[in-house]
Scaffold this active site. Structure first.
Site, mmCIF file in Angstrom:
data_model
loop_
_atom_site.group_PDB
_atom_site.id
_atom_site.type_symbol
_atom_site.label_atom_id
_atom_site.label_comp_id
_atom_site.label_asym_id
_atom_site.label_seq_id
_atom_site.Cartn_x
_atom_site.Cartn_y
_atom_site.Cartn_z
ATOM 1 N N GLY A 14 0.985 -1.400 0.234
ATOM 2 C CA GLY A 14 -0.049 0.255 -0.694
ATOM 3 C C GLY A 14 1.087 1.090 0.329
ATOM 4 O O GLY A 14 1.477 1.093 -0.160
ATOM 5 N N GLY A 15 0.697 2.793 0.586
ATOM 6 C CA GLY A 15 0.819 3.035 0.414
ATOM 7 C C GLY A 15 2.947 3.707 1.431
ATOM 8 O O GLY A 15 3.055 4.523 1.086
ATOM 9 N N GLY A 41 22.543 12.555 -30.349
ATOM 10 C CA GLY A 41 21.990 12.598 -29.269
ATOM 11 C C GLY A 41 22.966 12.488 -27.850
ATOM 12 O O GLY A 41 23.256 12.960 -27.240
ATOM 13 N N ALA A 42 23.209 10.964 -28.081
ATOM 14 C CA ALA A 42 23.596 10.595 -26.789
ATOM 15 C C ALA A 42 24.783 10.701 -26.336
ATOM 16 O O ALA A 42 25.264 10.714 -25.440
ATOM 17 C CB ALA A 42 23.670 8.215 -27.198
HETATM 18 C C1 HXC Z 1 -3.276 -3.317 10.699
HETATM 19 C C2 HXC Z 1 -2.344 -5.335 10.332
HETATM 20 C C3 HXC Z 1 -2.204 -4.394 9.436
HETATM 21 C C4 HXC Z 1 -2.286 -3.565 9.379
HETATM 22 C C5 HXC Z 1 -1.081 -6.895 9.412
HETATM 23 N N1 HXC Z 1 -1.964 -6.222 11.107
HETATM 24 N N2 HXC Z 1 -1.539 -5.508 8.181
HETATM 25 N N3 HXC Z 1 -3.340 -3.953 11.321
HETATM 26 N N4 HXC Z 1 -3.484 -3.113 9.906
HETATM 27 N N5 HXC Z 1 -2.158 -3.116 7.613
HETATM 28 C C6 HXC Z 1 -1.393 -7.156 11.564
HETATM 29 C C7 HXC Z 1 -2.732 -8.556 11.603
HETATM 30 O O1 HXC Z 1 -3.723 -8.067 11.318
HETATM 31 C C8 HXC Z 1 -2.141 -9.140 12.786
HETATM 32 O O2 HXC Z 1 -1.949 -8.672 13.409
HETATM 33 C C9 HXC Z 1 -0.263 -8.873 12.597
HETATM 34 O O3 HXC Z 1 -0.354 -7.971 11.583
HETATM 35 C C10 HXC Z 1 0.437 -10.133 11.315
HETATM 36 O O4 HXC Z 1 -0.059 -9.839 10.647
HETATM 37 P P1 HXC Z 1 -0.835 -11.680 9.604
HETATM 38 O O5 HXC Z 1 -1.762 -11.316 8.097
HETATM 39 O O6 HXC Z 1 -1.240 -12.652 10.716
HETATM 40 O O7 HXC Z 1 0.838 -11.878 8.878
HETATM 41 P P2 HXC Z 1 1.654 -12.245 7.672
HETATM 42 O O8 HXC Z 1 0.568 -13.446 7.167
HETATM 43 O O9 HXC Z 1 2.819 -12.833 7.424
HETATM 44 O O10 HXC Z 1 1.297 -11.251 6.075
HETATM 45 C C11 HXC Z 1 1.332 -9.938 6.528
HETATM 46 C C12 HXC Z 1 0.227 -8.766 6.025
HETATM 47 C C13 HXC Z 1 -1.457 -9.303 5.805
HETATM 48 C C14 HXC Z 1 1.329 -9.566 4.005
HETATM 49 C C15 HXC Z 1 1.162 -7.692 5.552
HETATM 50 O O11 HXC Z 1 -0.658 -8.959 6.962
HETATM 51 C C16 HXC Z 1 -1.518 -7.881 4.988
HETATM 52 O O12 HXC Z 1 -1.407 -8.151 3.655
HETATM 53 N N6 HXC Z 1 -1.798 -7.073 5.741
HETATM 54 C C17 HXC Z 1 -2.435 -5.486 5.007
HETATM 55 C C18 HXC Z 1 -1.343 -5.256 3.544
HETATM 56 C C19 HXC Z 1 -2.414 -4.402 3.206
HETATM 57 O O13 HXC Z 1 -3.209 -4.478 2.537
HETATM 58 N N7 HXC Z 1 -1.807 -2.710 3.413
HETATM 59 C C20 HXC Z 1 -1.935 -1.395 3.155
HETATM 60 C C21 HXC Z 1 -3.185 -1.087 3.946
HETATM 61 S S1 HXC Z 1 -3.560 0.308 2.781
HETATM 62 P P3 HXC Z 1 -2.373 -10.263 14.545
HETATM 63 O O14 HXC Z 1 -2.885 -9.520 15.767
HETATM 64 O O15 HXC Z 1 -2.815 -11.380 14.223
HETATM 65 O O16 HXC Z 1 -1.099 -9.963 14.945
HETATM 66 C C22 HXC Z 1 -2.164 1.307 2.770
HETATM 67 C C23 HXC Z 1 -2.633 2.895 2.578
HETATM 68 C C24 HXC Z 1 -2.039 3.809 2.976
HETATM 69 O O17 HXC Z 1 -1.118 1.210 3.002
HETATM 70 C C25 HXC Z 1 -1.432 4.621 1.672
HETATM 71 C C26 HXC Z 1 -1.024 6.312 2.477
HETATM 72 C C27 HXC Z 1 -1.071 6.929 1.164
#
Ligand code: HXC
Length: 514
Positions: free
Chosen positions: A168-169, A402-403
């Site tokens: 994501g971000g 040009g290069a």
């Molecule tokens: C809150 C999160 C989280 C998140 C992971 N966790 N990502 N909590 N916000 N974004 C937490 C899980 O709930 C879990 O909590 C712990 O972290 C470990 O995650 P798991 O999924 O169990 O681990 P794993 O299987 O290794 O997978 C890791 C992961 C997956 C691939 C990163 O967690 C995932 O896909 N997370 C979301 C990724 C995502 O889409 N991020 C983008 C968000 S949007 P517990 O309680 O079980 O320990 C964004 C936009 C921002 O970022 C824009 C800014 C400009």
């Protein structure tokens, strides 16, 4: 008092705790805990924490019960081999290293402090991205980080190691930094495979979408790929050893036993007589600069160009070169991006730029044209012309069209241009040129092949050699290849204190063709 101190010690022990079970899981995945990473990176006992007892203040979704000192990131000041740095390291074991309001606050403050102190920022990233439970506060936090990244750009070096997920971000703060190092188990993408499948129906694995190999070779997002956390930390240390701490300093000097006046006779025969034959420009780089001092950047991306840091007589320099071993060294979209970005970085941080030219031109064809080779190629011209650091160019062989102009020519402000006797500087190569200018003669000739040979010879003698541009002062000297190291060193010692003579017209900033 003792009870207060006991209370403090208890709290302090909580600030950098990773449970044994979590640590074991990370180790099984070939990763280190956040504390192990910092211990490897920083000199012993050098960490001064920023916001050690910070807690998030989110409510709802059970967040009141999920609090830990530091909020999933250890941030602070410390030293790396005696060099002062600012550092932040995300802890995947707390909510997946996700970035909430306070987590972001600590990172933003770390970058801000680095700018105030004029020291590099190092990020050890391992995060699931924006903390979903914190909604817009989390997005605001990212915005604050990005803003600091931009304010720090060109002021202090920013290095980010991606040691786990980066989704994501989360990808944009690293993308705003100067160097990204990815471990083989890490990945970066805007949207993961599941979202890709749902939105455009494409089936793709995590590795193929955003793994280290892909980003190092195809997208160019990653500058370096390393095996694991340990290698990442070692590379950060090595990179720091080349970089000044800020844009007011010169790159660090490193004493060398390699005499700057050493001559290398092998250089005389590396460039083949036949201009159509390739060779590896890295062999020339390796022989010209201090022994084993070349640190290649973006080694797997756009391999038709080579860029990296090196030292000459102990002085840090940037090296840019065409690579005749790949696509004959022609310039294309990716190599234009690679070169221009590196030149801009080097100019920001006071590195003299030494350019080796062997380029037949920009790569032709509809793919390149439609994807904007004009726009991307213009970046090289912009970057060289904009750079005010010492610029020395060595033309090894082909420098066409040009290069030729783009690759650090005199016309874009090179301080000195040297040529090897094999240099051919012209609008285009002899074979293409004679077909145009002698079209009629060749069409009506009884033996066109023989005649073409004569014309090529004539073209080489009269146009495509180093002495024509030298006669106009566009090449300052033609040198024997073995003299290159000593010649460059002598030039460098004069150019070190170069200051631009002409003040440039006042402007807020230029508008580069990004
Ligand atoms: C809150 C999160 C989280 C998140 C992971 N966790 N990502 N909590 N916000 N974004 C937490 C899980 O709930 C879990 O909590 C712990 O972290 C470990 O995650 P798991 O999924 O169990 O681990 P794993 O299987 O290794 O997978 C890791 C992961 C997956 C691939 C990163 O967690 C995932 O896909 N997370 C979301 C990724 C995502 O889409 N991020 C983008 C968000 S949007 P517990 O309680 O079980 O320990 C964004 C936009 C921002 O970022 C824009 C800014 C400009």
């Amino acid at each position: 008092m003792p009870s207060r101190i006991e209370d403090l010690l208890r709290r302090r022990s909580e600030t950098q705790r990773v449970s044994e079970e979590r640590a074991r899981t990370l180790h099984e995945q070939g990763k280190l805990t956040v504390i192990e990473r910092l211990n490897l990176l920083l000199d012993p006992d050098s960490l001064i924490p920023i916001g050690r007892y910070v807690l998030h203040r989110a409510t709802g979704f059970g967040m009141e019960l999920r609090k830990a000192y530091g909020d999933g990131v250890i941030a602070g000041l410390g030293s790396v081999n005696g060099r002062r740095v600012a550092v932040y390291a995300q802890d995947f074991t707390f909510m997946g290293g996700s970035v909430g309001e306070m987590h972001a606050y600590k990172i933003a403050r770390t970058i801000e402090t680095a700018v105030k102190l004029g020291i590099p920022v190092i990020g050890l990233n391992d995060s699931g991205g924006a903390r979903i439970q914190e909604g817009v506060d989390s997005l605001k936090g990212y915005g604050d980080i990005f803003y600091r990244n931009v304010m720090a750009s060109g002021v202090v070096p920013q290095i980010v190691a991606i040691l786990g997920p980066c989704a994501g971000g989360a990808v944009y703060s690293p993308a705003l930094a100067d160097f990204i190092i990815m471990t083989r188990k890490s990945y970066m993408f805007i949207t993961g495979p599941k979202v890709v499948k749902a939105s455009i129906g494409e089936d793709i694995s995590t590795e193929e979408l955003g793994g280290a190999e892909v980003h190092a070779s195809k997208s160019g997002v990653a500058h370096f790929v390393v095996e694991d956390d340990r290698e990442a930390v070692n590379l950060i240390k090595k990179l720091i050893s080349y970089l000044p701490s800020n844009n007011a300093e010169d790159p660090p000097f490193l004493e060398t036993k390699d005499s700057p006046y050493r001559e290398d006779p092998t250089l005389d025969s590396i460039v083949p007589e036949d201009p159509a034959k390739p060779y590896d420009v890295r062999e020339i780089i390796g022989r010209v600069f201090d022994y084993e001092s070349f640190l290649e950047v973006h080694a797997n991306f756009a391999q038709n160009a080579v860029v990296g840091f090196a030292r000459l007589g102990g002085h840090g320099v940037c090296v840019v070169a065409n690579q005749p071993a790949v696509m004959a060294g022609s310039l294309d979209i990716d190599s234009s991006d690679k070169i221009s970005r590196f030149v801009t970085f080097c100019d920001s941080f006071n590195f003299p730029i030494i350019t080796f030219v062997d380029v037949p031109g920009f790569l032709p064809g509809s793919f390149q044209e439609h994807h904007g080779v004009i726009r991307h190629g213009a970046k090289i011209i912009y970057a060289y012309a904009d750079a005010t650091v010492p610029k020395i160019t060595v033309i090894l062989r082909k420098a066409y069209g040009g290069a030729y102009i783009a690759m650090g020519s005199k016309h874009l402000g090179a301080d000195f241009v040297l040529a090897w006797p094999t240099a051919e500087i012209a609008v285009m190569g002899p074979e293409g040129a004679i077909e145009i200018i002698y079209k009629k003669e060749l069409e009506s000739a009884e033996n066109p092949e023989e005649l073409a040979k004569t014309f090529v010879e004539k073209y080489r003698n009269e146009i495509a050699n180093p002495y024509v541009p030298a006669s106009r002062g566009y090449v300052d000297d033609v040198i024997i290849p073995r003299e290159t190291r000593a010649y460059l060193y002598k030039l460098l010692t004069f150019l070190m204190d170069k200051r631009e003579k002409q003040p440039r017209p006042p402007r807020k900033h230029g508008v580069p063709p990004v």
